[in-house]
Motif scaffolding. Structure first.
Motif, mmCIF file in Angstrom:
data_model
loop_
_atom_site.group_PDB
_atom_site.id
_atom_site.type_symbol
_atom_site.label_atom_id
_atom_site.label_comp_id
_atom_site.label_asym_id
_atom_site.label_seq_id
_atom_site.Cartn_x
_atom_site.Cartn_y
_atom_site.Cartn_z
ATOM 1 N N TYR A 166 0.876 -1.171 0.000
ATOM 2 C CA TYR A 166 0.000 0.000 0.000
ATOM 3 C C TYR A 166 0.906 1.211 0.000
ATOM 4 O O TYR A 166 1.542 1.511 1.002
ATOM 5 C CB TYR A 166 -0.855 -0.041 1.266
ATOM 6 C CG TYR A 166 -2.081 0.843 1.254
ATOM 7 C CD1 TYR A 166 -2.985 0.805 0.201
ATOM 8 C CD2 TYR A 166 -2.359 1.699 2.305
ATOM 9 C CE1 TYR A 166 -4.118 1.595 0.206
ATOM 10 C CE2 TYR A 166 -3.499 2.493 2.322
ATOM 11 C CZ TYR A 166 -4.378 2.430 1.277
ATOM 12 O OH TYR A 166 -5.509 3.216 1.284
ATOM 13 N N PHE A 178 -10.101 2.780 12.345
ATOM 14 C CA PHE A 178 -11.246 3.020 11.479
ATOM 15 C C PHE A 178 -10.775 3.129 10.034
ATOM 16 O O PHE A 178 -9.714 3.712 9.760
ATOM 17 C CB PHE A 178 -11.942 4.349 11.824
ATOM 18 C CG PHE A 178 -12.305 4.496 13.269
ATOM 19 C CD1 PHE A 178 -12.826 3.424 13.988
ATOM 20 C CD2 PHE A 178 -12.139 5.709 13.914
ATOM 21 C CE1 PHE A 178 -13.170 3.563 15.316
ATOM 22 C CE2 PHE A 178 -12.480 5.861 15.253
ATOM 23 C CZ PHE A 178 -12.998 4.781 15.954
ATOM 24 N N SER A 216 -12.941 3.827 6.203
ATOM 25 C CA SER A 216 -14.283 3.950 5.618
ATOM 26 C C SER A 216 -14.336 3.508 4.157
ATOM 27 O O SER A 216 -15.392 3.534 3.548
ATOM 28 C CB SER A 216 -14.783 5.395 5.756
ATOM 29 O OG SER A 216 -13.903 6.263 5.100
ATOM 30 N N ASP A 220 -16.533 5.974 9.271
ATOM 31 C CA ASP A 220 -16.087 7.251 8.729
ATOM 32 C C ASP A 220 -15.558 8.078 9.902
ATOM 33 O O ASP A 220 -16.301 8.382 10.833
ATOM 34 C CB ASP A 220 -17.296 7.929 8.064
ATOM 35 C CG ASP A 220 -16.914 9.228 7.365
ATOM 36 O OD1 ASP A 220 -15.890 9.825 7.736
ATOM 37 O OD2 ASP A 220 -17.659 9.630 6.452
HETATM 38 C C1 LIG Z 1 -2.691 7.627 3.921
HETATM 39 S S1 LIG Z 1 -3.820 6.307 4.001
HETATM 40 C C2 LIG Z 1 -3.379 5.471 5.489
HETATM 41 C C3 LIG Z 1 -2.277 4.491 5.277
HETATM 42 C C4 LIG Z 1 -1.923 3.688 6.521
HETATM 43 N N1 LIG Z 1 -1.196 4.495 7.476
HETATM 44 C C5 LIG Z 1 -1.104 2.464 6.163
HETATM 45 O O1 LIG Z 1 0.003 2.316 6.650
HETATM 46 O O2 LIG Z 1 -1.549 1.660 5.342
HETATM 47 C C6 LIG Z 1 -5.305 7.104 4.426
HETATM 48 C C7 LIG Z 1 -6.510 6.170 4.521
HETATM 49 O O3 LIG Z 1 -7.611 6.906 5.027
HETATM 50 C C8 LIG Z 1 -8.798 6.346 4.482
HETATM 51 N N2 LIG Z 1 -9.878 7.319 4.657
HETATM 52 C C9 LIG Z 1 -10.191 8.389 3.878
HETATM 53 N N3 LIG Z 1 -11.236 9.052 4.378
HETATM 54 C C10 LIG Z 1 -11.593 8.414 5.521
HETATM 55 C C11 LIG Z 1 -12.588 8.653 6.493
HETATM 56 N N4 LIG Z 1 -13.432 9.670 6.378
HETATM 57 N N5 LIG Z 1 -12.673 7.822 7.555
HETATM 58 C C12 LIG Z 1 -11.815 6.756 7.674
HETATM 59 N N6 LIG Z 1 -10.864 6.475 6.771
HETATM 60 C C13 LIG Z 1 -10.743 7.289 5.706
HETATM 61 C C14 LIG Z 1 -8.404 6.074 3.034
HETATM 62 O O4 LIG Z 1 -9.262 5.124 2.445
HETATM 63 C C15 LIG Z 1 -6.967 5.588 3.193
HETATM 64 O O5 LIG Z 1 -6.906 4.185 3.235
#
Ligand SMILES: C[S@@+](CC[C@H](N)C(=O)[O-])C[C@H]1O[C@@H](n2cnc3c(N)ncnc32)[C@H](O)[C@@H]1O
Length: 426
Positions: free
Chosen positions: A33, A78, A80, A230
């Motif tokens: 990822y 979390f 979403s 979310d």
């Molecule tokens: C930068 S990535 C995180 C990567 C993580 N630190 C890893 O090591 O895999 C940000 C994540 O936030 C999720 N995301 C976006 N909006 C969100 C929301 N409103 N609530 C929860 N997750 C959300 C995205 O789908 C994405 O997977």
């Protein structure tokens, strides 16, 4: 320390905000990822802070929660994005039963190979899949998909979840087309070697079995949970429960997390094309890309008038107004002006809820980068810090790890950018 050692150390430090080193770590390596960060760094953070309960409101592929399991502490996360949540959940199933997994994997491959040709749908006419795979590869992948869905119509166990991840994780390596890791796919580019699906799947299963011995030796303890949630909405009621938050929210840089899983979701028949992404995925995510703000037809004044944005409104307004002007001079007319306002409003909502579940005097680390849509600088870390102070945290400081947008001459704009750890206390 020698000069060479210092350089290696510097490079390692800069990479703590990336996923690169995780590809050599058990379980983390089951799925690449590119939006992730370093697991070893999270483990050392948990230990140095003596943290007992860790939270990650933006789980992604699950790095923080897996690191918490490795450190033996309780954690909650979390995510979403339904598809990404499933990826993380599959990795968090690392405490699976080895012999059941090996049996199910064998059974799956056997059925995939033995399926009648008439049962295999020809998907080469799909606009995306047809460009990404040769006829043979696509037909073998389809065999694996069909065998999986027939054998496990409602997969619930750890072993089934990992098998699903196995098929998902070989989709890019089995394509002859450009698949910059976890980025959007590039159907017009080609790469030298594409893996054969059955061999790639079996290699994945071997890796999974090998890793289960590593984690046993390392003494991992399964204490993590993940919710499809979310982060902008109310969290489950856990007042002052967590003492450490480690996360990386989406950056305000137009990266479209919905589009980033289009290939995988198309393969599993969860979307039929780009047009489905807003209604199936994007609507539940932070508004960090212009496709999202355009689809929601947002009004800048409505966004700016929200009280949660009061702490940064004086600086935010001119940036958004400038973006609203510049877009009229650009062909794409991207709605960055509403995207930026909505992005900070979303994060303000997250911070407000995070404040409730964090213990007084706790520590949070947001891995974050600034951005410059249409060349207009958006100082994300400072604005997020100010928003955090306004909801009751007491202090923030930014630790720069990497510079961005400084290397190449053919850059879209010349604003130097950076990425690093935003530490928030209180
Ligand atoms: C930068 S990535 C995180 C990567 C993580 N630190 C890893 O090591 O895999 C940000 C994540 O936030 C999720 N995301 C976006 N909006 C969100 C929301 N409103 N609530 C929860 N997750 C959300 C995205 O789908 C994405 O997977």
């Amino acid at each position: 320390m020698t000069k060479a050692m210092l350089k290696v150390n510097e490079k390692k430090q800069a990479r703590t905000g990336t996923f690169v080193d995780n590809m050599s770590l058990p379980v983390h390596r089951w799925f690449r990822y590119s939006a992730g960060f370093s697991a070893d760094w999270v483990v050392s953070l948990i230990k140095s802070q003596n943290a007992n309960r860790v939270i990650d409101p933006f789980v992604g592929s699950g790095t923080t929660l897996l690191a918490a399991d490795a450190a033996g502490v309780e954690s909650l996360g979390f995510e979403s994005h339904t598809f990404v949540k499933r990826i993380a959940e599959s990795k968090l199933s690392w405490n699976f039963d080895r012999s059941r997994f090996a049996d199910l994997a064998k059974q799956l491959v056997h059925m995939a190979v033995e399926l009648e040709s008439d049962d295999i749908q020809d998907r080469t006419s799909d606009r995306l899949l047809g460009k990404m795979y040769s006829k043979d590869s696509l037909s073998t992948l389809e065999r694996l998909r069909l065998a999986f869905t027939r054998l496990h119509p409602a997969p619930k166990g750890n072993e089934e979840r990992i098998l699903w991840l196995g098929i998902t994780s070989i989709l890019r390596p089995c394509s002859h087309a450009g698949t910059a890791q976890w980025q959007y796919v590039l159907p017009k580019k080609s790469k030298n070697s594409a893996k054969e699906p059955i061999a790639a799947f079996e290699a994945f299963c071997d890796r999974v079995l090998e890793d289960s011995f590593f984690v046993e030796l390392d003494g991992w303890t399964k204490r993590s949970s993940i919710l499809l949630q979310d982060a902008r909405c109310d969290f489950p009621d856990q007042l002052g429960f967590f003492d450490l938050l480690v996360t990386s929210p989406p950056y305000p840089n137009n990266y479209d997390y919905a589009d980033a899983t289009r290939l995988e979701m198309t393969f599993w028949k969860e979307v039929t094309g780009w047009g489905d992404l807003q209604s199936v995925v994007r609507k539940d995510l932070m508004r960090s890309c212009s496709q999202h703000s355009a689809a929601e037809k947002l009004n800048l004044e409505d966004l700016l008038s929200d009280n949660l944005l009061a702490p940064i409104r004086k600086e935010l307004r001119p940036v958004c107004e400038r973006l609203a002007e510049v877009r009229l001079t650009r062909g794409g007319r991207k709605t960055y002006h509403t995207m930026i306002a909505a992005y900070f409003l979303d994060l303000a909502n997250v911070l407000k809820r995070v404040r409730i579940v964090m213990a007084q005097g706790s520590n949070m680390c947001f891995v974050i980068g600034d951005s410059a849509p249409y060349g207009v600088h958006v100082p994300a870390e400072r604005w997020i810090g100010e928003l955090a102070m306004a909801v009751g945290f007491t202090d923030y400081a930014f630790e720069k790890l990497r510079e961005r947008n400084v290397k190449w001459d053919n850059r879209v704009h010349k604003v130097p950018l950076h990425e690093g750890n935003l530490w928030i206390q209180g």
